[in-house]
Design a protein around this motif. Structure first.
Motif, PDB file in Angstrom:
ATOM      1  N   LYS A 186      27.661 -16.896  85.608  1.00  0.00           N
ATOM      2  CA  LYS A 186      26.459 -17.648  85.969  1.00  0.00           C
ATOM      3  C   LYS A 186      25.971 -17.212  87.341  1.00  0.00           C
ATOM      4  N   ARG A 188      22.780 -18.269  90.120  1.00  0.00           N
ATOM      5  CA  ARG A 188      21.666 -19.173  90.420  1.00  0.00           C
ATOM      6  C   ARG A 188      20.643 -18.438  91.276  1.00  0.00           C
ATOM      7  N   SER A 201      19.651 -21.427  87.095  1.00  0.00           N
ATOM      8  CA  SER A 201      20.746 -20.521  86.767  1.00  0.00           C
ATOM      9  C   SER A 201      20.413 -19.660  85.562  1.00  0.00           C
ATOM     10  N   ARG A 202      21.078 -18.523  85.459  1.00  0.00           N
ATOM     11  CA  ARG A 202      20.975 -17.642  84.296  1.00  0.00           C
ATOM     12  C   ARG A 202      22.375 -17.101  83.993  1.00  0.00           C
ATOM     13  N   THR A 203      22.509 -16.510  82.815  1.00  0.00           N
ATOM     14  CA  THR A 203      23.764 -15.872  82.451  1.00  0.00           C
ATOM     15  C   THR A 203      23.629 -14.369  82.613  1.00  0.00           C
TER      16      THR A 203
END
Length: 217
Positions: A186, A188, A201-203
C-alpha cells in the motif's frame, strides 16, 4: 499490444516528498504517483489550480517505476527567519529550523501507459515530454534534470517487458500493473484533486528485477 512511454529521471539531486512532520521534509525511495502526475502535468501545461485538467490526467494514466540507482541520501539544514505565525503554533514570526532530504545521483526509469477511456492520450503526453510547457524538475525546483525526460515509446505485452527493454540494469520495480510473484504493498500517494494536500491509498506491486536493489532506510 499496449504502448508504454519510457522516461528517465536522472539528475545531481532528486527529492520525492512523503509524509512530513513539522520541519522535517523527508524524501521517498522513489517518485510516487502524486509526484509523477505533477511532473507530467507540468510538461502538459496543466496549472496546479486546474482541477479538471488534473483529474483528466489522473484518470488517463497508470505508472511503474524502476529504481536503477538509489544514490546517497543528503539532508539539507535550514533556518527560516520570519516564519508564518501559524507554523507549529508560533505566536510571533520566530526563526524556525527545517531539514530537507535529497537523493544524490539517483536514477529511475518510469513507464507510463494509458488507462481505458483515457481523455489525455499517450500521443499528447509524448509530445509534451519532448516539448514541455513548464520546466520539469525532479521533485523540487532546486533539482534540475541531467538529461531529457523522454527516452522511448515501446509496444510490448506488459510493463515488465517494456522496462526490460529500457536499459541493461534492472532494479526494484513498483508497478500499478499486477504481475505474477509480485509483492503487493500500500502507498498513500494518490492526490485527492478537490482536497489539496490530501492523499488516498493505492496498491502497488513490487518485484525484484536484475541488478541493484533499493536501499532500505
Amino acid at each position: 499490444m499496449p504502448d508504454y512511454l519510457i522516461l528517465k529521471l536522472q539528475g545531481p539531486m532528486q527529492a520525492w516528498g512523503r509524509e512530513s512532520f513539522e520541519g522535517l521534509r523527508p524524501s521517498e525511495l522513489f517518485p510516487g504517483r502524486s509526484a509523477l502526475l505533477g511532473l507530467l502535468g507540468a510538461c502538459l501545461g496543466i496549472d496546479r489550480l486546474d482541477r479538471e485538467g488534473l483529474q483528466a490526467l489522473a484518470s488517463s494514466v497508470s505508472i511503474a517505476v524502476r529504481v536503477d540507482h538509489q544514490g546517497q541520501k543528503m539532508t539539507d539544514y535550514h533556518t527560516v527567519k520570519n516564519a508564518r505565525e501559524d507554523y507549529r503554533g508560533l505566536k510571533s514570526h520566530d526563526t524556525i529550523q527545517t531539514w530537507r532530504e535529497y537523493w544524490q545521483d539517483a536514477f529511475y526509469t518510469v513507464a507510463v501507459w494509458n488507462d481505458a477511456n483515457a481523455s489525455i492520450s499517450l500521443d499528447s503526453i509524448e509530445l509534451a515530454l519532448k516539448r514541455p510547457f513548464y520546466t520539469p524538475v525532479l521533485g523540487r525546483r532546486s533539482c534540475p534534470l541531467a538529461r531529457p525526460l523522454f527516452d522511448a515509446r515501446l509496444s510490448t505485452d506488459s510493463v515488465q517487458a517494456a522496462l526490460a527493454l529500457s536499459g541493461e540494469t534492472g532494479g526494484t520495480v513498483y508497478s500499478e500493473e499486477f504481475t505474477d510473484h509480485a509483492i503487493p504493498m500500500k502507498k498513500r500517494d494518490v492526490p485527492i484533486i478537490h482536497q489539496p494536500r490530501q492523499f488516498a491509498s493505492r496498491t502497488l506491486y513490487m518485484t525484484n528485477g536484475q541488478g541493484e536493489q533499493h536501499v532500505s532506510e
